[in-house]
Design a protein around this motif. Structure first.
Motif, PDB file in Angstrom:
ATOM      1  N   LYS A   1       0.835  -1.209   0.000  1.00 34.17           N
ATOM      2  CA  LYS A   1       0.000   0.000   0.000  1.00 34.17           C
ATOM      3  C   LYS A   1       0.868   1.256   0.000  1.00 34.17           C
ATOM      4  O   LYS A   1       0.553   2.236  -0.694  1.00 34.17           O
ATOM      5  CB  LYS A   1      -0.937  -0.007   1.208  1.00 34.17           C
ATOM      6  CG  LYS A   1      -1.914   1.173   1.232  1.00 34.17           C
ATOM      7  CD  LYS A   1      -2.864   1.076   2.412  1.00 34.17           C
ATOM      8  CE  LYS A   1      -3.902   2.180   2.381  1.00 34.17           C
ATOM      9  NZ  LYS A   1      -3.331   3.531   2.409  1.00 34.17           N
TER      10      LYS A   1
ATOM     11  N   PHE B   1       2.036   1.708  -3.620  1.00 32.88           N
ATOM     12  CA  PHE B   1       0.984   2.156  -4.529  1.00 32.88           C
ATOM     13  C   PHE B   1       0.530   3.580  -4.194  1.00 32.88           C
ATOM     14  O   PHE B   1       0.280   4.388  -5.099  1.00 32.88           O
ATOM     15  CB  PHE B   1      -0.202   1.192  -4.487  1.00 32.88           C
ATOM     16  CG  PHE B   1       0.078  -0.156  -5.067  1.00 32.88           C
ATOM     17  CD1 PHE B   1       0.736  -0.288  -6.281  1.00 32.88           C
ATOM     18  CD2 PHE B   1      -0.318  -1.315  -4.402  1.00 32.88           C
ATOM     19  CE1 PHE B   1       1.001  -1.544  -6.828  1.00 32.88           C
ATOM     20  CE2 PHE B   1      -0.061  -2.566  -4.940  1.00 32.88           C
ATOM     21  CZ  PHE B   1       0.603  -2.689  -6.153  1.00 32.88           C
TER      22      PHE B   1
ATOM     23  N   ALA C   1      -5.142  -2.453  -6.572  1.00 33.98           N
ATOM     24  CA  ALA C   1      -4.456  -1.334  -7.247  1.00 33.98           C
ATOM     25  C   ALA C   1      -4.272  -1.639  -8.733  1.00 33.98           C
ATOM     26  O   ALA C   1      -3.350  -1.130  -9.370  1.00 33.98           O
ATOM     27  CB  ALA C   1      -3.106  -1.082  -6.584  1.00 33.98           C
TER      28      ALA C   1
END
Length: 281
Positions: free
Chosen positions: A190, A193, A239
């Motif tokens: 995370k 991204f 994502a």
């Protein structure tokens, strides 16, 4: 109408569904997955089954996150829940007097996609999950192939580091890839991204390296197993807007798609595994 019970045993939750031969889910139960204790893990499986009526149930199928002895129905190793050596078939057959089928969860999910999902109609279907770990499996003519084991752990040389594909691109290990590239701020996928969305230069560089390793993994799959279609799912596909089109562009000679059933592929696959074993499909 004949029915089966289908388990999707994850590292966080264990899901059990009653599914009929039309592949309709009639009942669903989800419990937290016990870890570090195989007796508690197995007792949870038994307790879940006991909450279902077994009338018209002809078999039980399960996908588990680890290695299995398919012939003996033994779960050998589920390292992410720290549980090993469970006589899954023996315990359940003795208690419930039903045929029991258990396999690795990626294999089971691949079966779901090959039989009735995004891979339906293709002879050779490869399934990839990019999540906490990195897994894959192959179905040929809607049958799981037994010669693929933990493909994410295939050795891979990266910038003079002997590693594995999973240890560089999985959600649990993206930080290792970042550290090799001298980036300290990325601790999770995370983080990477989110940084890409903010146009952070370090995150963009690590993301480019992540894509290179993932593309090399797909090349390994293509060259070794000759699939007609590759079906991809897993937590990191949240994502997908950042990378899925790039994967397709890098591998124009093969069809790359998202799984039809996403994280439910394992449930449908477990039901198909049970129905195939019971010879009702």
């Amino acid at each position: 109408m004949k029915k089966v019970l289908a388990f999707d045993c994850g590292g966080t939750n264990t899901r059990l569904c009653l599914i009929n031969e039309k592949f309709e889910i009639e009942k669903e139960l989800v419990t937290p997955t016990p870890i570090n204790n195989k007796e508690k893990w197995m007792n949870n499986i038994v307790s879940m089954i006991e909450k279902f009526s077994l009338e018209d149930v002809v078999a039980i199928g399960a996908g588990v996150p680890g290695q299995c002895d398919v012939e003996k129905g033994i779960i050998l190793d589920m390292s992410n829940v720290h549980v090993f050596d469970i006589k899954f078939r023996e315990i359940l057959e003795e208690k419930f007097h039903l045929p029991i089928f258990v396999r690795n969860d990626a294999e089971v999910a691949c079966l779901g996609e090959a039989y009735m999902g995004a891979g339906k109609g293709f002879e050779r279907v490869f399934f990839i999950t990019i999540s906490t770990g990195l897994g894959g499996a192959l179905c040929i003519n809607e049958k799981i192939q037994d010669y693929i084991h933990e493909i994410g752990h295939t050795a891979y040389m990266y910038k003079n580091h002997i590693s594995e594909y999973e240890k560089l691109v999985s959600g649990l290990n993206v930080h290792t890839l970042a550290e090799i590239n001298n980036v300290k701020k990325i601790k999770t996928a995370k983080d990477m991204f989110d940084g890409v969305r903010k146009n952070d230069s370090e995150c963009l560089m690590v993301f480019d390296e992540w894509l290179k390793v993932l593309n090399d993994f797909i090349n390994l799959v293509k060259d070794t197993y000759l699939p007609e279609i590759i079906c991809i799912t897993g937590g990191l596909t949240k994502a997908k807007d950042l990378f899925f089109d790039k994967l397709i562009e890098s591998h124009k000679e093969i069809k790359i798609v998202e799984c039809k059933f996403g994280e439910h592929a394992g449930l449908y696959g477990a039901s198909i595994l049970a129905m195939q074993g019971a010879k009702i499909i």
